[in-house]
Design an enzyme around this catalytic site. Structure first.
Site, PDB file in Angstrom:
ATOM      1  N   ASP A  11       0.881  -1.251  -0.059  1.00 23.20           N
ATOM      2  CA  ASP A  11      -0.127  -0.021  -0.146  1.00 23.20           C
ATOM      3  C   ASP A  11       0.890   1.173  -0.021  1.00 23.20           C
ATOM      4  OD1 ASP A  11      -1.481   2.162   0.745  1.00 23.20           O
ATOM      5  OD2 ASP A  11      -2.587   1.106   2.467  1.00 23.20           O
ATOM      6  N   TYR A 228       1.781   0.502  15.074  1.00 21.91           N
ATOM      7  CA  TYR A 228       0.789   0.498  13.833  1.00 21.91           C
ATOM      8  C   TYR A 228       1.055   0.868  12.492  1.00 21.91           C
ATOM      9  CZ  TYR A 228      -3.351   0.908  10.917  1.00 21.91           C
ATOM     10  OH  TYR A 228      -4.204   0.432   9.867  1.00 21.91           O
ATOM     11  N   LYS A 231      -2.789  -3.394   8.406  1.00 22.37           N
ATOM     12  CA  LYS A 231      -2.723  -4.728   8.488  1.00 22.37           C
ATOM     13  C   LYS A 231      -2.029  -4.958   7.160  1.00 22.37           C
ATOM     14  CE  LYS A 231      -5.350  -6.246  11.909  1.00 22.37           C
ATOM     15  NZ  LYS A 231      -4.714  -7.051  13.053  1.00 22.37           N
TER      16      LYS A 231
HETATM   17  C1  F6R Z   1      -7.390  -0.687   8.155  1.00 25.89           C
HETATM   18  C2  F6R Z   1      -7.143   0.878   7.304  1.00 25.89           C
HETATM   19  C3  F6R Z   1      -8.177   1.937   7.706  1.00 25.89           C
HETATM   20  C4  F6R Z   1      -7.501   3.024   8.656  1.00 25.89           C
HETATM   21  C5  F6R Z   1      -8.456   4.010   9.214  1.00 25.89           C
HETATM   22  C6  F6R Z   1      -7.751   5.132   9.776  1.00 25.89           C
HETATM   23  O1  F6R Z   1      -6.580  -1.538   7.659  1.00 25.89           O
HETATM   24  O2  F6R Z   1      -6.327   0.824   6.720  1.00 25.89           O
HETATM   25  O3  F6R Z   1      -9.347   1.373   8.146  1.00 25.89           O
HETATM   26  O4  F6R Z   1      -6.972   2.287   9.501  1.00 25.89           O
HETATM   27  O5  F6R Z   1      -9.207   4.636   7.852  1.00 25.89           O
HETATM   28  O6  F6R Z   1      -6.739   5.541   9.209  1.00 25.89           O
HETATM   29  P1  F6R Z   1      -5.743   6.776   9.422  1.00 25.89           P
HETATM   30  O7  F6R Z   1      -5.126   6.367  11.086  1.00 25.89           O
HETATM   31  O8  F6R Z   1      -4.716   6.642   8.469  1.00 25.89           O
HETATM   32  O9  F6R Z   1      -6.552   7.991   9.551  1.00 25.89           O
HETATM   33 MG    MG Z   2      -3.988   2.473   3.313  1.00 28.20          MG
HETATM   34 MG    MG Z   3      -5.016  -2.360   2.284  1.00 30.95          MG
END
Ligand code: F6R
Ligand code: MG
Ligand code: MG
Length: 366
Positions: A11, A228, A231
């Protein structure tokens, strides 16, 4: 003919948020791989996406864990990250955890599944790609494909599959591995792979020929980074037909949208929904988790295809079930088992909240 099939993914920026990939990212990757094909490093390639993950599907003669192939994939991701930064895509370079390439992309963030094979007279392969979930998501489908006769009747009635398969299982926390032979060790293997947050099936081998049947990417990004970073959104390559399960037996496990870890903030259980590449757009509560599958026939290493295998009405009911399960789980809000157990969540405020309230706790008297 000996050929290596490599799927390397990362990603490197989402569009919009974490919900999809921008066409400019895919275009930039195609340009990079086209050049490597023209230079003779690759036999063939196919660039695709699963949600916000860029997928590089490549064939070559360099073997697995090859530095030149990994370097080229890394460069493709860093070039794509520049594009993502220009467009201010979300989380540009998210999975590139190191500043510079050092021999192998493993442990640097990108996910890798590779197998070296002797291409058969006809070599059907299916590549599974998932978004908003983690590597243990393949455990149940791989078990069903290669060890469950109620899924794969070939285990019972096909002479070249009747000896069963062996499973290489990795402990992703302690970096250990173990091999189980099925069918005789199914109770033992299930003790481990039924706990997919810790134990993941890395590979499956035919016990008849010793040949590799399937390989997955097993790294857990959170363990690599110690914080973090998303995933791992894993990939998995499966060979089909002949001494391996038929295409229909390989796809059949996904008719159950099994619960997997991931979804919103990598901190929830949700149903794994089988979708076409076009529908790999996790938008409901950043989900539910998606799985796509592209089928190819290999021809002297050339990738003939793809066929988008879940773009089929026979998976409509699985998608409906997934949406119903998603709705049911969502009603639980921040409660387990929708929310993951404390030590599995990728986002948590527990340390801060605990610290703030520590003096308010008192010992329970009997
Ligand atoms: C799960 C994922 C999303 C982000 C969520 C918060 O793998 O990629 O659910 O965790 O959108 O994202 P941030 O912390 O980047 O605002
Ligand atoms: Mg992403
Ligand atoms: Mg992804």
């Amino acid at each position: 003919m000996k050929v290596t099939l490599s799927v390397i993914k990362a990603d490197i920026g989402g569009f919009v948020g974490h919900s999809d990939s921008h066409p400019a990212i895919l275009e930039s990757a195609k340009e990079s791989l086209e050049k490597s094909k023209a230079d003779g490093l690759l036999i063939d390639y196919y660039v695709t996406k699963c949600g916000d993950d860029l997928q590089l599907i490549m064939t070559h003669n360099m073997g697995i864990n090859n530095e030149k192939i990994h370097q080229m994939a890394w460069n493709t991701f860093t070039t794509g990250t520049d594009v993502a930064r220009k467009l201010k895509l979300y989380g540009a370079g998210q999975d590139l955890l190191a500043d510079a390439f050092s021999g192998n992309v493993k442990g640097m963030g990108p996910g890798v599944a590779e197998m070296g094979i002797n291409e058969r007279t006809s070599e059907p392969v299916i590549i599974f790609m998932a978004d908003k979930t983690s590597s243990g998501a393949w455990n149940m489908p791989l078990y069903k494909m290669f060890a469950d006769p109620f899924n794969t009747i070939g285990l019972v009635i096909a002479p070249n599959m009747h000896k069963g398969f062996s499973f290489e299982v990795h402990d992703v926390k302690e970096h250990k591995k173990i091999i189980f032979n099925t069918p005789e060790e199914i109770y033992d293997v299930l003790v481990f792979i039924g706990a997919p947050s810790r134990y993941a099936v890395k590979a499956v081998y035919s016990r008849d020929t010793g040949e590799i049947a399937a390989v997955s990417s097993t790294q857990k990004l959170s363990y690599i980074a110690g914080r973090y970073v998303g995933k791992d959104d894993p990939v998995c390559i499966v060979r089909a037909q002949g001494s391996f399960p038929a295409v229909g037996e390989v796809l059949e496990p996904f008719t159950l949208p099994a619960l997997v870890e991931g979804w919103m903030r990598g901190s929830h259980n949700g149903p794994l929904m089988p979708v076409s590449v076009a529908n790999s757009t996790p938008t409901r509560f950043d989900g539910p988790p998606r799985v796509t599958s592209l089928g190819f026939q290999l021809a002297e290493g050339k990738l003939i295809g793809p066929r988008d295998m879940f773009d089929d009405i026979s998976f409509d009911d699985a998608r409906k079930q997934a949406n119903r399960a998603a709705e049911y789980l969502r009603r639980h809000g921040p409660f387990e088992p929708h929310r993951l157990p404390l030590d599995e969540m990728e986002y948590t405020t527990m340390p801060q909240v605990m610290d703030k309230l520590k003096d308010k706790f008192s010992i329970l008297e009997d």
